[in-house]
Design an enzyme around this catalytic site. Structure first.
Site, PDB file in Angstrom:
ATOM      1  N   LYS A  61       3.890 -11.617   0.991  1.00  0.00           N
ATOM      2  CA  LYS A  61       3.434 -10.452   1.763  1.00  0.00           C
ATOM      3  C   LYS A  61       2.977 -10.942   3.137  1.00  0.00           C
ATOM      4  O   LYS A  61       1.787 -11.063   3.435  1.00  0.00           O
ATOM      5  CB  LYS A  61       2.322  -9.695   1.016  1.00  0.00           C
ATOM      6  CG  LYS A  61       2.229  -8.227   1.418  1.00  0.00           C
ATOM      7  CD  LYS A  61       1.529  -7.401   0.385  1.00  0.00           C
ATOM      8  CE  LYS A  61       1.196  -5.995   0.855  1.00  0.00           C
ATOM      9  NZ  LYS A  61       2.323  -5.189   1.323  1.00  0.00           N
ATOM     10  N   ARG A  72      -0.576 -22.587  21.558  1.00  0.00           N
ATOM     11  CA  ARG A  72       0.694 -22.166  20.967  1.00  0.00           C
ATOM     12  C   ARG A  72       1.673 -23.316  20.787  1.00  0.00           C
ATOM     13  O   ARG A  72       2.025 -24.005  21.735  1.00  0.00           O
ATOM     14  CB  ARG A  72       1.332 -21.086  21.848  1.00  0.00           C
ATOM     15  CG  ARG A  72       2.581 -20.489  21.226  1.00  0.00           C
ATOM     16  CD  ARG A  72       3.201 -19.398  22.097  1.00  0.00           C
ATOM     17  NE  ARG A  72       4.349 -18.806  21.420  1.00  0.00           N
ATOM     18  CZ  ARG A  72       5.577 -19.311  21.456  1.00  0.00           C
ATOM     19  NH1 ARG A  72       5.817 -20.413  22.143  1.00  0.00           N
ATOM     20  NH2 ARG A  72       6.569 -18.711  20.802  1.00  0.00           N
ATOM     21  N   GLU A  83      14.720  -3.112  -2.207  1.00  0.00           N
ATOM     22  CA  GLU A  83      13.461  -2.349  -2.287  1.00  0.00           C
ATOM     23  C   GLU A  83      13.389  -1.413  -1.098  1.00  0.00           C
ATOM     24  O   GLU A  83      14.396  -1.194  -0.416  1.00  0.00           O
ATOM     25  CB  GLU A  83      12.267  -3.311  -2.335  1.00  0.00           C
ATOM     26  CG  GLU A  83      12.154  -4.214  -1.126  1.00  0.00           C
ATOM     27  CD  GLU A  83      10.920  -5.119  -1.145  1.00  0.00           C
ATOM     28  OE1 GLU A  83       9.959  -4.842  -1.869  1.00  0.00           O
ATOM     29  OE2 GLU A  83      10.928  -6.107  -0.383  1.00  0.00           O
ATOM     30  N   LEU A 113       9.187  -7.743  -2.782  1.00  0.00           N
ATOM     31  CA  LEU A 113       7.759  -7.970  -3.046  1.00  0.00           C
ATOM     32  C   LEU A 113       7.457  -7.418  -4.438  1.00  0.00           C
ATOM     33  O   LEU A 113       7.839  -6.279  -4.743  1.00  0.00           O
ATOM     34  CB  LEU A 113       6.910  -7.233  -2.008  1.00  0.00           C
ATOM     35  CG  LEU A 113       5.408  -7.448  -2.206  1.00  0.00           C
ATOM     36  CD1 LEU A 113       5.001  -8.829  -1.702  1.00  0.00           C
ATOM     37  CD2 LEU A 113       4.604  -6.367  -1.495  1.00  0.00           C
ATOM     38  N   TYR A 130      -1.086 -10.523   4.211  1.00  0.00           N
ATOM     39  CA  TYR A 130      -1.940  -9.337   4.192  1.00  0.00           C
ATOM     40  C   TYR A 130      -1.878  -8.616   2.860  1.00  0.00           C
ATOM     41  O   TYR A 130      -1.009  -8.896   2.032  1.00  0.00           O
ATOM     42  CB  TYR A 130      -1.556  -8.387   5.331  1.00  0.00           C
ATOM     43  CG  TYR A 130      -0.316  -7.554   5.065  1.00  0.00           C
ATOM     44  CD1 TYR A 130       0.949  -8.110   5.134  1.00  0.00           C
ATOM     45  CD2 TYR A 130      -0.425  -6.202   4.731  1.00  0.00           C
ATOM     46  CE1 TYR A 130       2.084  -7.345   4.879  1.00  0.00           C
ATOM     47  CE2 TYR A 130       0.701  -5.421   4.485  1.00  0.00           C
ATOM     48  CZ  TYR A 130       1.955  -6.003   4.559  1.00  0.00           C
ATOM     49  OH  TYR A 130       3.062  -5.240   4.294  1.00  0.00           O
TER      50      TYR A 130
HETATM   51  N1  PDD Z   1       3.459  -2.073   1.323  1.00  0.00           N
HETATM   52  N2  PDD Z   1       7.642  -3.784  -0.989  1.00  0.00           N
HETATM   53  C1  PDD Z   1       7.247  -3.900   0.296  1.00  0.00           C
HETATM   54  C2  PDD Z   1       8.181  -4.494   1.282  1.00  0.00           C
HETATM   55  C3  PDD Z   1       5.952  -3.470   0.665  1.00  0.00           C
HETATM   56  O1  PDD Z   1       5.543  -3.620   1.927  1.00  0.00           O
HETATM   57  C4  PDD Z   1       5.103  -2.888  -0.302  1.00  0.00           C
HETATM   58  C5  PDD Z   1       3.706  -2.435   0.010  1.00  0.00           C
HETATM   59  C6  PDD Z   1       5.581  -2.771  -1.628  1.00  0.00           C
HETATM   60  C7  PDD Z   1       4.729  -2.174  -2.732  1.00  0.00           C
HETATM   61  O2  PDD Z   1       3.667  -3.021  -3.075  1.00  0.00           O
HETATM   62  P1  PDD Z   1       2.295  -2.452  -3.663  1.00  0.00           P
HETATM   63  O3  PDD Z   1       2.656  -1.588  -4.810  1.00  0.00           O
HETATM   64  O4  PDD Z   1       1.564  -3.670  -4.058  1.00  0.00           O
HETATM   65  O5  PDD Z   1       1.633  -1.669  -2.558  1.00  0.00           O
HETATM   66  C8  PDD Z   1       6.852  -3.238  -1.925  1.00  0.00           C
HETATM   67  C9  PDD Z   1       2.121  -1.798   1.761  1.00  0.00           C
HETATM   68  C10 PDD Z   1       1.480  -0.657   1.076  1.00  0.00           C
HETATM   69  C11 PDD Z   1       2.124  -1.689   3.277  1.00  0.00           C
HETATM   70  O6  PDD Z   1       2.666  -2.587   3.907  1.00  0.00           O
HETATM   71  O7  PDD Z   1       1.563  -0.729   3.821  1.00  0.00           O
END
Ligand code: PDD
Length: 283
Positions: free
Chosen positions: A146, A99, A178, A202, A32
């Site tokens: 992601k 499944r 993170e 990520l 996603y």
């Molecule tokens: N989340 N690390 C994780 C685990 C994340 O889920 C996200 C983003 C980031 C930051 O990535 P970016 O700057 O590309 O948004 C880092 C999104 C916003 C979410 O799941 O809602």
């Protein structure tokens, strides 16, 4: 009538049909993106679309449309939904099939859905900063993807919220990785420290924008992991994500970071970031 992007077609919300054996629903088998819309424009669209295809590639999921087609469809979607400021949520699953854990053979068509939402920038929190707490990072070892599998992130965020915190700062042993849905940075003596972009985090798009901002304001970046203790001793601390932008963290586990208010480097970074987005609301 709210419009949804469903595969390569834009249709009314009530016409979307997702199978109960969709692998995203049953296994979290998909990827996603969350993308910000500022002033009717899709911010860092190319970077998000590239990362979507990279994540899909890493799990051997084929997205049967070109990046250009997807790019155009996203613009069409925000235009039809008349979104000025908000976000796009986009996901692709491995499709619907009886499944079984292994991939369907023969492969079935992936299922793409994207919708828009009006949101406001978190302007007051960007000024005052937010509270965070440490939570053990219990996720898998491919956090660079992601993926729709977000249970580790969900549980971490829930723990943070139950402690009246805005975000969980994840750590493996003593080392900060993170946030539950963000990247983390400490600032010490005018240098920005953050975990390297390997399999444990990520590689955020906002993180990349922040690196460009650092360059502009003359702030060195060190991509090196740091510990919980070092985090508490930073002069300033920030988190970043598409929705939170460059967010000051002013306390961790109820211990004040620096002065306990937004620091001067953070403010400079926010100003540099602000110049890159196609709307200037001021923070
Ligand atoms: N989340 N690390 C994780 C685990 C994340 O889920 C996200 C983003 C980031 C930051 O990535 P970016 O700057 O590309 O948004 C880092 C999104 C916003 C979410 O799941 O809602």
């Amino acid at each position: 009538m709210v419009k949804i992007l469903w595969n390569d077609r834009i249709i009314n919300e009530e016409d979307v049909k997702i199978g109960f054996e969709d692998r995203g629903y049953q296994f979290g088998d998909g990827v996603y993106e969350v993308i910000k819309i500022y002033n009717g424009d899709v911010f860092t669209a190319t970077e998000h679309i590239d990362r979507l295809y990279e994540s899909a590639d890493k799990i051997q999921l084929v997205i049967p449309y070109t990046k250009d087609v997807l790019h155009k469809m996203l613009y069409e979607l925000i235009e039809l939904n008349e979104v000025k400021n908000g976000q796009i949520y986009l996901q692709v699953t491995r499709g619907t099939s009886p499944r079984q854990h292994n991939f369907p053979t023969p492969a079935v068509e992936s299922v793409l859905t994207a919708y828009t939402k009006e949101t406001n920038r978190p302007l007051s929190q960007l000024q005052t900063g937010v509270k965070a707490c440490f939570v053990e990072d219990m996720r898998w070892l491919r956090c660079d993807i992601k993926s729709l599998n977000l249970l580790g992130n969900v549980l971490a965020k829930q723990e943070a919220v139950s402690k009246d915190c805005f975000e969980a700062i994840l750590h493996r042993g003593e080392v900060i990785t993170e946030g539950s849905s963000s990247n983390m940075y400490g600032i010490k003596n005018g240098v920005l420290y953050t975990h390297p972009a390997n399999n444990l985090i990520l590689n955020g798009i906002t993180r990349r924008v922040i690196f460009a901002c650092c360059e502009e304001i003359g702030m060195p970046v060190v991509e090196e992991a740091f510990t919980k203790q070092q985090a508490l001793e930073m002069d300033e601390f920030i988190m970043s994500s598409t929705s939170a932008e460059v967010m000051p963290i002013v306390s961790i586990d109820d211990q004040m970071i620096g002065s306990g208010t937004r620091g001067q480097w953070t403010e400079k970074l926010q100003q540099a970031f602000e110049k890159k987005i196609p709307v200037s609301v001021g923070i």
